[in-house]
Motif scaffolding. Structure first.
Motif, mmCIF file in Angstrom:
data_model
loop_
_atom_site.group_PDB
_atom_site.id
_atom_site.type_symbol
_atom_site.label_atom_id
_atom_site.label_comp_id
_atom_site.label_asym_id
_atom_site.label_seq_id
_atom_site.Cartn_x
_atom_site.Cartn_y
_atom_site.Cartn_z
ATOM 1 N N THR A 3 -1.131 14.412 9.096
ATOM 2 C CA THR A 3 -0.672 13.623 7.958
ATOM 3 C C THR A 3 -0.845 12.170 8.356
ATOM 4 O O THR A 3 -0.355 11.743 9.403
ATOM 5 C CB THR A 3 0.796 13.932 7.618
ATOM 6 O OG1 THR A 3 0.905 15.312 7.268
ATOM 7 C CG2 THR A 3 1.287 13.081 6.455
ATOM 8 N N VAL B 222 -0.791 8.184 1.761
ATOM 9 C CA VAL B 222 -0.555 9.317 2.655
ATOM 10 C C VAL B 222 -1.708 10.289 2.465
ATOM 11 O O VAL B 222 -1.938 10.773 1.353
ATOM 12 C CB VAL B 222 0.794 10.009 2.378
ATOM 13 C CG1 VAL B 222 0.980 11.191 3.317
ATOM 14 C CG2 VAL B 222 1.951 9.019 2.511
ATOM 15 N N ASP C 137 -0.257 8.360 7.416
ATOM 16 C CA ASP C 137 0.610 7.521 6.587
ATOM 17 C C ASP C 137 0.368 6.057 6.946
ATOM 18 O O ASP C 137 0.607 5.646 8.082
ATOM 19 C CB ASP C 137 2.067 7.907 6.842
ATOM 20 C CG ASP C 137 3.039 7.298 5.854
ATOM 21 O OD1 ASP C 137 2.691 6.311 5.178
ATOM 22 O OD2 ASP C 137 4.169 7.817 5.770
ATOM 23 N N ARG D 199 0.617 1.574 -0.091
ATOM 24 C CA ARG D 199 0.816 2.701 0.828
ATOM 25 C C ARG D 199 -0.036 3.884 0.404
ATOM 26 O O ARG D 199 -0.265 4.108 -0.786
ATOM 27 C CB ARG D 199 2.281 3.120 0.831
ATOM 28 C CG ARG D 199 2.594 4.256 1.783
ATOM 29 C CD ARG D 199 4.097 4.481 1.893
ATOM 30 N NE ARG D 199 4.363 5.576 2.797
ATOM 31 C CZ ARG D 199 4.938 6.727 2.445
ATOM 32 N NH1 ARG D 199 5.312 6.923 1.201
ATOM 33 N NH2 ARG D 199 5.132 7.670 3.339
ATOM 34 N N GLU E 35 1.080 2.057 5.619
ATOM 35 C CA GLU E 35 1.753 1.115 4.728
ATOM 36 C C GLU E 35 1.243 -0.285 5.039
ATOM 37 O O GLU E 35 1.233 -0.714 6.198
ATOM 38 C CB GLU E 35 3.263 1.168 4.928
ATOM 39 C CG GLU E 35 4.012 0.226 4.021
ATOM 40 C CD GLU E 35 5.524 0.303 4.190
ATOM 41 O OE1 GLU E 35 6.205 -0.484 3.523
ATOM 42 O OE2 GLU E 35 6.005 1.139 4.976
#
Length: 141
Positions: free
Chosen positions: A104, A33, A106, A31, A108
């Motif tokens: 932002t 960010v 993100d 992951r 995964e």
């Protein structure tokens, strides 16, 4: 945290097409960010749209893909390689992104086998989802 100089050691993208300004969290192969500070100086705002600047959705998807590339290419076995888009699924545009916003990013990794994988990707502005998608990728030379 990775700054832009460290990001450029991982992925080959360069301005004006480097779309990740920093990485706040990184779990290699799992992951990441990141952040993109959207400014009026972005070259695509000249034509998208005159008098009403809106960040193109495909550019937001590319920023998410670059974040995913950083996640995967941070693994030792993939250093120096390139991550390519394999596809996009379940793409939803939920909010416009305009100059002054901070995205932002993100991502995964939800599936990874060999040089192929799938990532769940969400771009936020503050606490609002701007874009979400499932991204597939291939790692190449």
């Amino acid at each position: 945290m990775l700054n832009v100089d460290e990001i450029q050691k991982i992925i080959p993208h360069r301005p004006p097409f480097l779309l990740v300004d920093r990485i706040d969290k990184l779990e290699p192969g799992i992951r990441g960010v990141g952040r993109k500070c959207v400014t009026m100086d972005e070259p695509y705002f000249v034509g998208h749209f005159p008098g009403k600047a809106v960040m193109p959705g495909v550019i937001i998807l590319e920023a998410l893909a670059q974040t995913g590339a950083i996640v995967m290419l941070s693994l030792e076995q993939y250093k120096g390689k390139i991550l390519y888009f394999g596809g996009m699924d379940k793409v939803k545009f939920r909010r416009q992104v305009v100059p002054g916003d901070v995205l932002t990013l993100d991502v995964e990794i939800i599936k990874h086998k060999g040089n192929f994988g799938v990532g769940s990707a969400v771009a936020y502005v503050e606490d609002q989802v701007a874009v979400e998608a499932i991204l597939t990728f291939a790692i190449g030379e």
